[in-house]
Design an enzyme around this catalytic site. Structure first.
Site, PDB file in Angstrom:
ATOM      1  N   LYS A   1      -4.945 -13.262   4.296  1.00 58.71           N
ATOM      2  CA  LYS A   1      -6.033 -12.354   4.707  1.00 58.71           C
ATOM      3  C   LYS A   1      -6.052 -11.073   3.881  1.00 58.71           C
ATOM      4  O   LYS A   1      -5.020 -10.476   3.637  1.00 58.71           O
ATOM      5  CB  LYS A   1      -5.869 -12.007   6.189  1.00 58.71           C
ATOM      6  CG  LYS A   1      -7.000 -11.196   6.769  1.00 58.71           C
ATOM      7  CD  LYS A   1      -7.259 -11.581   8.190  1.00 58.71           C
ATOM      8  CE  LYS A   1      -8.432 -10.825   8.770  1.00 58.71           C
ATOM      9  NZ  LYS A   1      -9.710 -11.082   8.135  1.00 58.71           N
TER      10      LYS A   1
ATOM     11  N   VAL B   1       1.408  -7.874   3.508  1.00 53.82           N
ATOM     12  CA  VAL B   1       2.005  -8.715   2.461  1.00 53.82           C
ATOM     13  C   VAL B   1       0.938  -9.170   1.461  1.00 53.82           C
ATOM     14  O   VAL B   1       1.182  -9.207   0.254  1.00 53.82           O
ATOM     15  CB  VAL B   1       2.762  -9.921   3.070  1.00 53.82           C
ATOM     16  CG1 VAL B   1       3.326 -10.826   1.990  1.00 53.82           C
ATOM     17  CG2 VAL B   1       3.892  -9.432   3.976  1.00 53.82           C
ATOM     18  N   CYS B   2      -0.255  -9.474   1.956  1.00 52.15           N
ATOM     19  CA  CYS B   2      -1.332  -9.930   1.062  1.00 52.15           C
ATOM     20  C   CYS B   2      -1.752  -8.823   0.100  1.00 52.15           C
ATOM     21  O   CYS B   2      -2.041  -9.090  -1.070  1.00 52.15           O
ATOM     22  CB  CYS B   2      -2.535 -10.408   1.872  1.00 52.15           C
ATOM     23  SG  CYS B   2      -2.182 -11.895   2.843  1.00 52.15           S
ATOM     24  N   THR B   3      -1.774  -7.597   0.573  1.00 55.19           N
ATOM     25  CA  THR B   3      -2.119  -6.471  -0.286  1.00 55.19           C
ATOM     26  C   THR B   3      -1.037  -6.255  -1.336  1.00 55.19           C
ATOM     27  O   THR B   3      -1.336  -6.057  -2.522  1.00 55.19           O
ATOM     28  CB  THR B   3      -2.352  -5.193   0.549  1.00 55.19           C
ATOM     29  OG1 THR B   3      -3.438  -5.439   1.451  1.00 55.19           O
ATOM     30  CG2 THR B   3      -2.660  -3.999  -0.331  1.00 55.19           C
TER      31      THR B   3
ATOM     32  N   ALA C   1      -1.449  -9.063  -3.914  1.00 47.36           N
ATOM     33  CA  ALA C   1      -2.611  -8.856  -4.779  1.00 47.36           C
ATOM     34  C   ALA C   1      -2.357  -7.713  -5.765  1.00 47.36           C
ATOM     35  O   ALA C   1      -2.700  -7.817  -6.953  1.00 47.36           O
ATOM     36  CB  ALA C   1      -3.854  -8.566  -3.940  1.00 47.36           C
TER      37      ALA C   1
END
Length: 173
Positions: free
Chosen positions: A63, A68-70, A73
């Site tokens: 998401k 963690v996704c940020t 990325a």
């Protein structure tokens, strides 16, 4: 015996519903499936348009704008020059919509393609497993022929997806 049988069936159902299954997951040596999705600009991106031209780093993540996704990325962003040196195209895929991807890309100055897979169709094509109800985090390194040369699966260590991808690209040289 009947109770044991019912317990096994119940456990199997629980694992199927909540657990992760790698059955059907694309593995090293497999050719990736053809697909097309909308990118963060609302344009249709067809994977066949880039196959044969350059290596690909395709990463599935849960998401936009989550911790963690940020980090993941931004790690891809911070190493983007290294990916370019290997001639690789970086592609991030999640179920978030086009507007969310656009905002995420702008907010974190992401220089690579984000694809919207709202029905998780491409995630299912790749067989990306989930952990409980959380969509999985898997990165695939794909050669010019469309064959997976390396895959890395870690829900918690988003930044390691970048180091794994770079190491795999280096081996391809």
């Amino acid at each position: 015996m009947k109770l044991l049988s019912k317990t096994i069936i119940a456990m199997a159902a629980f694992l199927q519903l909540w657990g992760s299954s790698a059955q059907g997951q694309i593995k090293t040596g497999d050719k990736i499936p053809a697909f097309s999705l909308q990118d963060q600009d609302g344009k249709t991106f067809n994977i066949t348009s880039v196959l044969g031209k350059q290596p690909l780093v395709i990463y599935f993540y849960p998401k936009d704008e989550t911790s963690v996704c940020t980090k993941e990325a931004c790690s891809f962003r911070d190493s983007y020059h290294d990916f370019q040196q290997y001639g690789a195209m970086v592609i991030g895929i999640s179920a978030d919509n086009v507007a969310s991807h656009k905002s995420f890309a702008n907010h974190h100055q992401l220089p690579f393609t984000l694809l919207s897979d709202p029905k998780n169709e491409v995630r299912k094509l790749f067989g990306v497993p989930k952990t409980f109800v959380i969509p999985g985090r898997v990165t695939y390194i794909v050669d010019k022929r469309g064959v997976v040369v390396h895959e890395f699966n870690s829900l918690r260590d988003g930044e390691k997806h970048v180091t794994e991808a770079l190491a795999a690209l280096k081996k391809m040289q």
